[in-house]
Design a protein around this motif. Structure first.
Motif, short mmCIF file in Angstrom:
data_model
loop_
_atom_site.label_atom_id
_atom_site.label_comp_id
_atom_site.label_asym_id
_atom_site.label_seq_id
_atom_site.Cartn_x
_atom_site.Cartn_y
_atom_site.Cartn_z
N ARG A 37 0.75 -0.64 -0.24
CA ARG A 37 0.29 0.08 0.16
C ARG A 37 0.61 1.04 0.38
N ALA A 38 1.75 1.07 0.86
CA ALA A 38 2.53 2.39 0.74
C ALA A 38 3.16 2.65 -0.47
N LEU A 39 3.84 1.51 -1.01
CA LEU A 39 5.08 1.72 -2.47
C LEU A 39 3.61 1.53 -3.90
N ARG A 40 2.31 1.42 -3.58
CA ARG A 40 1.53 1.25 -5.55
C ARG A 40 1.50 2.60 -6.13
N GLY A 41 2.56 3.89 -5.70
CA GLY A 41 2.25 4.92 -6.44
C GLY A 41 3.66 4.37 -7.61
N ILE A 42 3.67 3.42 -7.44
CA ILE A 42 5.15 2.90 -8.27
C ILE A 42 4.90 1.91 -8.73
N SER A 43 5.17 2.37 -10.41
CA SER A 43 4.58 1.01 -10.97
C SER A 43 5.48 -0.04 -11.48
N VAL A 44 5.55 -1.07 -11.84
CA VAL A 44 6.27 -2.02 -12.39
C VAL A 44 6.49 -2.56 -13.58
N GLY A 63 15.85 -5.46 -6.31
CA GLY A 63 15.27 -6.37 -4.78
C GLY A 63 15.88 -7.53 -5.08
N SER A 64 16.60 -8.17 -3.96
CA SER A 64 16.50 -9.18 -3.68
C SER A 64 15.85 -10.22 -2.14
N VAL A 65 15.51 -10.98 -1.25
CA VAL A 65 15.50 -11.71 -1.15
C VAL A 65 15.74 -13.18 -0.85
N VAL A 66 15.80 -13.99 0.27
CA VAL A 66 15.54 -14.89 0.43
C VAL A 66 14.96 -15.78 1.61
N ILE A 67 14.41 -16.52 1.75
CA ILE A 67 13.34 -17.18 2.33
C ILE A 67 13.34 -18.38 2.25
N VAL A 102 9.92 -7.71 -5.15
CA VAL A 102 9.28 -6.42 -6.21
C VAL A 102 9.03 -5.67 -4.86
N LEU A 103 9.04 -5.88 -3.91
CA LEU A 103 8.43 -4.42 -3.02
C LEU A 103 10.13 -3.76 -2.12
N ARG A 104 11.31 -4.82 -2.29
CA ARG A 104 12.47 -4.35 -2.40
C ARG A 104 12.58 -3.24 -3.56
#
Length: 153
Positions: A37-44, A63-67, A102-104
């Motif tokens: 919601r906070a970053l919805r102004g940036i489209s991809v 942006g990268s993540v390891v889960i 994507v968020l990162r």
């Protein structure tokens, strides 16, 4: 007697692990929703943009993540492998990892003053157990693209 103690501990730890894993996953999903919601102004977008629009290119963002998966997820996936079909436990793992990447990426773009990321791509890598060499214990996802600013109206 020792075997009963071991078996009892196993049957106690499985529900505890399940409850703790689900609570952790719910917290992560709530955090993802709040940050989306906070970053919805940036489209991809996967495309490069239209030829009529002249974007100001700000550079490559990523942006990268390891889960990692929890033990209960590994047990549930083992049962799913025996029965065949979709591996639903892994689907949730990949969806969460992709959303986080994507968020990162969006956060990196926002830090550069971008309002869009074009030509987004994903790189995915399964992380297998080093001890056994088989099975997935986690996933790494890297999202990258070109940060751009739209022309002023």
């Amino acid at each position: 007697m020792e075997f009963l103690f071991f078996l009892g501990g196993f049957f106690v730890l499985i529900p505890v692990g399940y409850v703790a894993g689900r609570a952790s996953e719910r917290r992560h999903l709530a955090s993802l929703a709040e940050r989306e919601r906070a970053l919805r102004g940036i489209s991809v977008a996967a495309g490069r943009g239209t030829s009529e629009t002249a974007f100001r290119t700000l550079g490559l963002v990523q942006g990268s993540v390891v889960i990692g998966q929890d033990y209960f997820l590994a047990v549930a996936t083992g049962f799913a492998k025996l029965l065949g079909g979709r591996l639903r436990p892994y689907e949730g793992l990949y969806v969460r990892a992709r959303r986080e990447a994507v968020l990162r990426l969006k956060a990196d773009a926002a830090a550069r003053g971008a309002d869009a990321v074009l030509n987004i791509r994903f790189v995915t890598m399964d992380i297998a157990s080093l001890a056994s060499g088989s099975g997935i214990t986690g996933v790494e996802i890297v999202a990258y693209g070109t940060a751009v600013q739209s022309p002023a109206p």
